[in-house]
Structure formats: structure tokens, C-alpha cells
Design an enzyme around this catalytic site. Structure first.
Site, PDB file in Angstrom:
ATOM      1  N   GLU A  32      18.433  36.031 -33.640  1.00 31.73           N
ATOM      2  CA  GLU A  32      17.193  35.465 -34.183  1.00 31.73           C
ATOM      3  C   GLU A  32      16.800  34.119 -33.580  1.00 31.73           C
ATOM      4  O   GLU A  32      16.672  33.117 -34.292  1.00 31.73           O
ATOM      5  CB  GLU A  32      17.300  35.340 -35.702  1.00 31.73           C
ATOM      6  CG  GLU A  32      17.477  36.655 -36.406  1.00 31.73           C
ATOM      7  CD  GLU A  32      17.445  36.542 -37.917  1.00 31.73           C
ATOM      8  OE1 GLU A  32      17.224  37.575 -38.574  1.00 31.73           O
ATOM      9  OE2 GLU A  32      17.641  35.420 -38.448  1.00 31.73           O
ATOM     10  N   GLU A  45      20.535  43.755 -38.646  1.00 32.08           N
ATOM     11  CA  GLU A  45      20.574  43.146 -39.977  1.00 32.08           C
ATOM     12  C   GLU A  45      19.551  43.826 -40.866  1.00 32.08           C
ATOM     13  O   GLU A  45      18.432  44.083 -40.451  1.00 32.08           O
ATOM     14  CB  GLU A  45      20.238  41.645 -39.939  1.00 32.08           C
ATOM     15  CG  GLU A  45      21.338  40.740 -39.457  1.00 32.08           C
ATOM     16  CD  GLU A  45      20.962  39.275 -39.619  1.00 32.08           C
ATOM     17  OE1 GLU A  45      20.124  38.948 -40.498  1.00 32.08           O
ATOM     18  OE2 GLU A  45      21.501  38.449 -38.863  1.00 32.08           O
TER      19      GLU A  45
END
Length: 460
Positions: A163, A357
Site C-alpha cells: 500500500e 488483504e
């Protein structure tokens, strides 16, 4: 079979969120160690000094993963535990910890998927300019080499960054995460470009130093939109917002995905950035665009959009109604984000999709019967996995799913308030309790998703 026969079922965690041992055995400080000492930055001044004490309890945690039946575990390496100053001298004790962790996973027949950076930048490198320093790509490549040389005789699956849009956006733009800066947009794009170069050099280092054939991917926070209906117009509107609607947004997919997978920034995005666009030197884009084996998508809750009326170009947001289901963090529960995310990203980038995720925070507690009953997480898993399976049936190459997270843990600025785990952690005693959702997920894995109910996309 409900999912592909070689589908990978796993769960994930990150070093700073679970390891603890923040100052033990020669570990250096990270930007999060620094950030947590600032009063008022983290909920109730929590910090990751102890976290889940995974550094000392990794064997217990591996046993819990084995009990659930995980086929894979996505972990991250703490850069300052391996290189306390970020560069130069290696910390043998830190490397030895990851040796022991990897060995324990393999003994339990759990495949390690290693993420090299999940936000804990060495504080010493922050003092040298952090990602604003173009030398950061060489720092990261050297760190990659050290880890790969040590672990690649046993680790085959690697991810460079987790991320990057989030740690740049929240850490350097809004300041709500470490290191807590609020920079001009020009500095943000400069840092982003350096992170992307770092990614490319890291991929090169993995392939150069791996001791066995390896697979390399990337785990961005994929920004997406859900079409309000299945109409061609609404689907086109969602894609337009995701890939072709350009504005000064540090989280835009065109910034974080197109250079990595397509070798270029979208011209429209650079035009929107104007004078704040990053400096691109000769060879940069070739370095960034390295061959990858898979696309890792971190997906939680997405907004819904529809085509503008009367044939107007573009899209408009469709607000969720009052009382719409949400997680404890306030994120909307949108199972079809996995359906459209897997489809859209596979169509555009032509890579196998791993959901690296996905999960939700709840206010879980140990009940009077000693168990942790979390039916909402079971419902969440059922709905999201049904949508992911449907994406595979409709052409997306789905390769694996990693639930976030295996353990309740330090949830960044929210501290220990939020609980995402399949396993409950009592932070006072460090006692672990597998939640009902952990037992449910064990059956998902055993049946390869056969216990997932059929649900329409409009179930919510």
C-alpha cells in the site's frame, strides 16, 4: 470445485503491528517507533513496543495458523530489525529471528509470502530524507539483497511494497500516520516516484539474488469503484473513475499501477499534476516496469458509482443509504468490491489476482463461555468470498486470498481499539483465542470454499 484447485488460502500480518520487541536484540528504531511517542498521534497513546509479542511467541502463532489450516502466511520483514541504520551493518539477531519464523512455517506446511516493506521505515533513513531522497531506491535495493540472500533458499514468493499510496498519503500528506508530515503535492509525487523506482530495483534484486526460482508481486491499496448496476454504462463509468478520470490525487491508480504494469504514467494524470509532476529521468520507467508474476489487491470497502444521466460523460457517486452496513471503523461492507476489483484489475493488467488483504474490524470480546463469537465476520467472509468466486467464474484469474488479519494487532493510529483478527489477543496477558470466524475459515480452507453460500451481487 468452488475455487480453482490450486487456489491459495492464507492470512496476513505486518511486522510492526505484531512483533513487539521494539528495542531488543539490536533492532533499530522505525518511523513508527518515533511517531508513537508523539502525544495524541495514536489512540490513547498506544504503541507497538510489545504489540502481540510475536517476536517471542511466533511458534505459538504458527501453531494457531496450522490449527486453522492456513496454506500460506503473508508476513512482512522489519527493515530496521535487519538493518538498524537502514544501510550498512546487518543485525544478525534480526535475521536469525526471520530464519526461525520461516522454518517454523515450513515445518507446519505453511508457505511464506514475504512482503519487504509494510510501513516501518528505519528512522535513520527518515533523517536522511526518507523517500524524498532519490538514493532511497538504492537503500531499498540493498536491503532487499540482504533479505533475499538470507531467506530465498526457503522463500519463493515475494512482494515489494504494501500500500504505497497509503503510507505516502497518510504519512506525508495528511500526517495521520508515521512519520506525520504534511508536504506539498510536488514533494508527494517526488516521494511516490522514488518509491516506484525502489520497487523496480527491488524486483531486480530479488531475481538476481534468489537461490531458487521465485515469484514476485506487489500489494497496492487498489482504489476502485463498484458499478451501481450491471449496465454497460455503469460498468464503463466505474472503469472511467478508476483509470481515466485524472485529478491531483496521490492515490490515483494511474500513479501507482500503470507505471509498474504498463511502463508509463497516464499522460492525463501528468497533465493534471502540472508543475507538481515528478521529475522522470532517463531509464526510470524501464526500471519501474519489471516483469511481475501476480497482482496483489488489498480491497475492503468501495464507493458505488453510476453513469451520468442524459448521456453525459463521466460518473457520479451513488451514496449508500442511511443505516447501510459498516464495520467498526465505519467502512462500508461491499462484497462486490472483490468481484469488480478482481475483474477490472485482471482485465487491465493481465496478471493473476491475489487478494492480499481483506477483512473487517469488529469490537470482539471473549464471551462468558470462553469463546469469541463473531458472526458478522463469518457473514462478511461468506459474502466477500462468494463475490470473489463469481469473479473467477466470469473470467478473472483468481489465485489466492489472504484474510486480514491472522491476529488482532496494533492498528496504526487506531492503536488496539480495532480488532481484525481470526484470533483474539488479550493484550494484557497475550492469551490467544481462535474466534468462531477462525474455525469457519478452517472449513473454508478444508472445503476449498465449498461451504460458501451462493449469494447474488445485490445481497446488500
Amino acid at each position: 470445485m468452488p475455487f480453482p484447485k490450486d487456489f491459495t488460502w492464507g492470512a496476513a500480518a505486518a511486522s510492526y503491528q505484531i512483533e513487539g520487541a521494539a528495542r531488543e536484540d539490536g533492532k533499530g528504531l522505525s518511523v513508527w517507533d518515533m511517531f508513537c511517542k508523539k502525544t495524541g498521534t495514536v489512540f490513547q497513546n498506544h504503541n507497538g513496543d510489545v504489540a502481540c509479542d510475536h517476536y517471542h511467541r511466533y511458534r505459538e502463532d504458527t501453531a494457531l495458523m496450522e490449527q486453522i489450516g492456513l496454506q500460506a502466511y503473508r508476513l512482512s520483514i522489519s527493515w530496521p530489525r535487519v538493518l538498524p541504520e537502514g544501510v550498512f551493518a546487518k543485525n544478525e539477531a534480526g535475521l536469525a529471528f526471520y530464519d526461525r519464523l520461516i522454518d517454523s512455517l515450513l515445518e507446519a506446511d505453511i508457505e511464506p509470502y514475504v512482503t519487504l516493506f509494510h510501513w516501518d521505515l528505519p528512522l535513520a533513513l527518515y533523517h536522511r530524507g526518507s523517500w524524498l531522497n532519490r538514493e532511497s531506491s538504492d537503500w531499498f535495493a540493498d536491503y532487499t539483497r540482504v533479505v533475499v540472500e538470507r531467506l530465498s533458499d526457503r522463500v519463493k514468493n515475494w512482494m515489494t511494497f504494501n500500500e504505497p499510496s497509503v503510507f505516502i498519503g497518510t504519512g506525508y500528506q495528511t500526517g495521520v500516520h508515521a512519520p506525520g508530515d504534511k508536504l506539498r503535492f510536488a514533494e508527494l509525487t517526488r516521494a511516490a516516484h522514488n518509491v516506484l523506482i525502489s520497487h523496480g530495483k527491488s524486483v531486480q534484486a530479488i531475481r538476481a539474488y534468489s537461490k531458487q526460482p521465485c515469484r514476485v508481486g506487489y500489494a497496492p491499496a487498489a482504489t476502485g469503484r463498484i458499478p451501481h448496476t450491471d449496465s454497460k454504462a455503469d460498468i464503463a463509468a466505474a472503469k472511467h473513475v478508476m483509470f481515466d478520470s485524472f485529478e491531483k490525487n496521490i492515490s490515483h491508480n494511474g500513479l501507482w499501477l500503470d507505471p509498474v504494469f504498463l511502463g508509463q504514467y497516464p499522460k492525463g494524470l501528468l497533465d493534471a499534476f502540472g508543475e507538481d509532476a515528478p521529475e522522470i529521468r532517463g531509464g526510470d520507467m524501464e526500471t519501474i516496469c519489471q516483469p511481475l508474476d501476480f497482482f496483489g489487491a488489498n480491497i475492503y470497502g468501495w464507493e458505488r458509482v453510476q453513469a451520468k444521466p442524459n448521456g453525459k460523460s463521466g460518473a457520479e457517486r451513488v451514496p449508500y443509504p442511511a443505516g447501510y452496513p459498516s464495520t467498526a471503523l465505519g467502512w462500508p461492507v461491499t462484497p462486490d468490491a472483490l468481484y469488480w476489483g478482481a475483474r477490472f484489475f485482471h482485465e487491465r493488467y493481465q496478471k493473476p489476482i491475489y487478494i492480499t488483504e481483506n477483512g473487517l474490524s469488529l469490537r470482539d470480546l471473549v464471551s462468558v463461555d470462553g469463546k469469541v463469537h463473531d458472526p458478522q465476520r463469518i457473514d462478511f467472509l461468506t459474502r466477500y468470498l462468494a463475490a470473489l468466486r463469481r469473479a473467477g467464474e466470469h473470467g478473472a484469474q483468481i489465485a489466492g486470498y489472504f484474510h486480514w488479519s491472522i491476529l488482532d494487532n496494533f492498528e496504526w493510529a487506531a492503536g488496539y481499539r480495532e480488532r481484525f483478527g481470526l484470533v483474539h489477543v488479550d493484550y494484557r496477558t497475550q492469551h490467544r483465542t481462535v474466534k468462531d470466524s477462525g474455525h469457519f475459515y478452517a472449513e473454508v480452507i478444508r472445503s476449498n470454499g465449498g461451504n460458501i453460500l451462493e449469494l447474488p451481487l445485490t445481497a446488500i
